[in-house]
Scaffold this active site. Structure first.
Site, PDB file in Angstrom:
ATOM      1  N   HIS A  72     -12.132  48.627 -19.319  1.00 55.29           N
ATOM      2  CA  HIS A  72     -13.191  48.691 -20.337  1.00 55.29           C
ATOM      3  C   HIS A  72     -12.668  48.250 -21.702  1.00 55.29           C
ATOM      4  CE1 HIS A  72     -15.838  50.843 -17.581  1.00 55.29           C
ATOM      5  NE2 HIS A  72     -16.791  50.762 -18.488  1.00 55.29           N
ATOM      6  N   LYS A  96     -18.243  60.800 -13.030  1.00 59.38           N
ATOM      7  CA  LYS A  96     -18.483  62.237 -12.907  1.00 59.38           C
ATOM      8  C   LYS A  96     -18.180  62.889 -14.245  1.00 59.38           C
ATOM      9  CE  LYS A  96     -13.828  63.548 -11.868  1.00 59.38           C
ATOM     10  NZ  LYS A  96     -13.096  64.601 -12.543  1.00 59.38           N
TER      11      LYS A  96
END
Lengths: 280, 184
Positions: free
Chosen positions: B38, B103
């Site tokens: 990222h 999550k």
């Protein structure tokens, strides 16, 4: 003096790395089944069903139950009548980790430097705690620890006036704030007393106890029950999707401490509460 | 349990049909990416350079899989904690990303960006990594091979199970679920 060759330690460690990551303990599986039965949330029940199937696949195919095969944490009880020969004990353990993680297709998750962050490629360094005990044996406990739950750790130097309630509230509030991050249903390790570094050590060590086995001192067994009940009232539930079962167990370890404080540490384990033991 | 089925590329209209709490099965192509990948993507976006993958309508899965055993497509591959991607997520959503899979909770900025750019954040079951690996039928590294488990992989998945946590309307399953089951 009984001599133990480092070669034997390395071999055992390599095996333990694989075993702990492939085979979820029966104590944890049993806790899943019991929790699934009392979980009221349908999504929560589905999470338990997935976790039980996941453990079965991992065992059958000998693959890690979780891709995060953890930091390799060792608790060593070294008998004072043991003479380790043939090399360096720490290096023997690290070599076992290198071998186990490579041969076992386990993920290598360690970086050499906390800021430069280059992966060491062999999951080294292991974290090794050695305690000298009477006897002529070595007891090795290996507990791989995932990063997601490890990041949800906390330590507070509570005041004596905070007392029993202060400890309970600190632990419960910390679990509330951790929410879905540490992969609930969680196992909560709590270290109370000692000093700054010892309470953290005790919290981690508490996680290696067979799941749900109460503290031998009734006062702390009661505290474990009370904290567990309060955490499960938070409603976070399996995976944080909402439900009755947020934690499977709370394990407390204690030690005497200075008159000025109550050092308290919380170390959360995800539901994959992995640990294996060997006595050499 | 009622399940919706989705595949990339996804449109705004498809996203607006999804609600926090929905169980879904994803099939087709998804890309993997963790913090390190990222960071590189966002650096390229900031410089206005071309990305190694086209994010428009796509799905990113936050995962660093275990190595594949011989004969297997991929090693165990469960979701990692999403909060570490929070700093980068608004920028990739702006590029057209529609679904992120991870999550754990997201920041206020991410939740706002999901509404602004019409996207959803969904969770896979953390720790169900051996089970999830079975839903992955193909895997190849498409960028940043030097990042090892953190490289960007193109996965082909079949019936990959997820639950919607944050929808494009500002709903949050983590908050709502805990509220529903909390005992005061």
């Amino acid at each position: 003096m009984r001599e133990i060759h480092v070669r034997e330690i390395t071999e055992q460690v390599a095996q333990m790395c694989k075993e702990a990551n492939y085979f979820l303990g029966d104590d944890v599986l049993q806790a899943f089944r019991e929790a699934a039965a009392r979980e009221e949330s349908p999504v929560g029940k589905e999470v338990f069903a997935q976790l039980i199937t996941n453990a079965e696949i991992a065992r059958r195919e000998e693959v890690p139950m979780c891709q995060d095969t953890g930091t390799a944490v060792f608790f060593i009880e070294l008998g004072q009548d043991v003479h380790v020969v043939g090399g360096d004990l720490n290096e023997a353990i690290n070599e076992g980790v290198r071998r186990g993680y490579t041969e076992g297709y386990l993920r290598k998750s360690m970086v050499a430097d906390p800021l430069e962050r280059k992966n060491t490629g062999d999951n080294i360094p292991a974290i090794i705690h050695v305690e000298i005990v009477p006897g002529d044996k070595i007891k090795l406990t290996f507990a791989p620890k995932g990063g997601g739950s490890e990041n949800m750790s906390a330590l507070k130097m509570l005041k004596p006036s905070d007392g029993y309630e202060g400890v309970v509230n600190f632990v419960v509030e910390h679990c509330r704030k951790s929410g879905a991050n540490p992969c609930p249903p969680i196992v909560v390790g709590v270290g109370i007393g000692g000093n700054f570094e010892t309470c953290a050590y005790l919290a981690k060590k508490a996680l290696t106890r067979p799941l749900g086995k109460p503290h031998e001192n009734p006062r702390y067994a009661e505290m474990e029950r009370e904290i567990l009940e309060k955490i499960n009232k938070l409603g976070i539930g399996p995976q944080g999707f909402g439900g009755r079962v947020t934690a499977l167990a709370v394990h407390i370890e204690v030690m005497g401490c200075h008159i000025t404080g109550i050092p308290t540490a919380v170390n959360i384990n995800c539901h994959a509460c992995r640990h294996v033991e060997r006595i050499i | 349990m009622a399940e919706k089925r989705i595949s990339a590329p996804l449109t705004d209209e498809q996203i607006m049909e999804l609600r926090a709490g929905d169980n879904m099965l994803i099939s087709g192509v998804i890309y993997t990416g963790r913090d390190a990948a990222h960071k590189r993507l966002v650096e390229l976006i900031e410089k206005g350079e071309k990305l190694p993958i086209d994010l428009k309508g796509q799905i990113i899965y936050y995962v660093g899989p275990a190595p594949a055993k011989p004969g297997k497509v991929i090693g165990s591959a469960g979701p990692t904690t999403s909060v570490r991607m929070d700093a980068y997520t608004p920028a990739v959503l702006k590029e057209g990303l529609k679904v992120c899979i991870g999550k754990g909770g997201r920041s206020k900025e991410v939740k706002e960006a999901l509404q602004k750019y019409k996207a959803v954040y969904v969770a896979a079951v953390g720790g169900a990594a051996a089970l999830i690996a079975k839903k992955i039928k193909k895997a190849e590294v498409v960028a940043y091979e030097d990042l090892g488990p953190e490289a960007i992989r193109r996965l082909e998945v079949e019936d990959f199970p997820v639950t919607v946590i944050n929808d494009a309307y500002g709903n949050d399953l983590y908050e709502e679920g805990a509220k529903r089951y909390r005992i005061e």
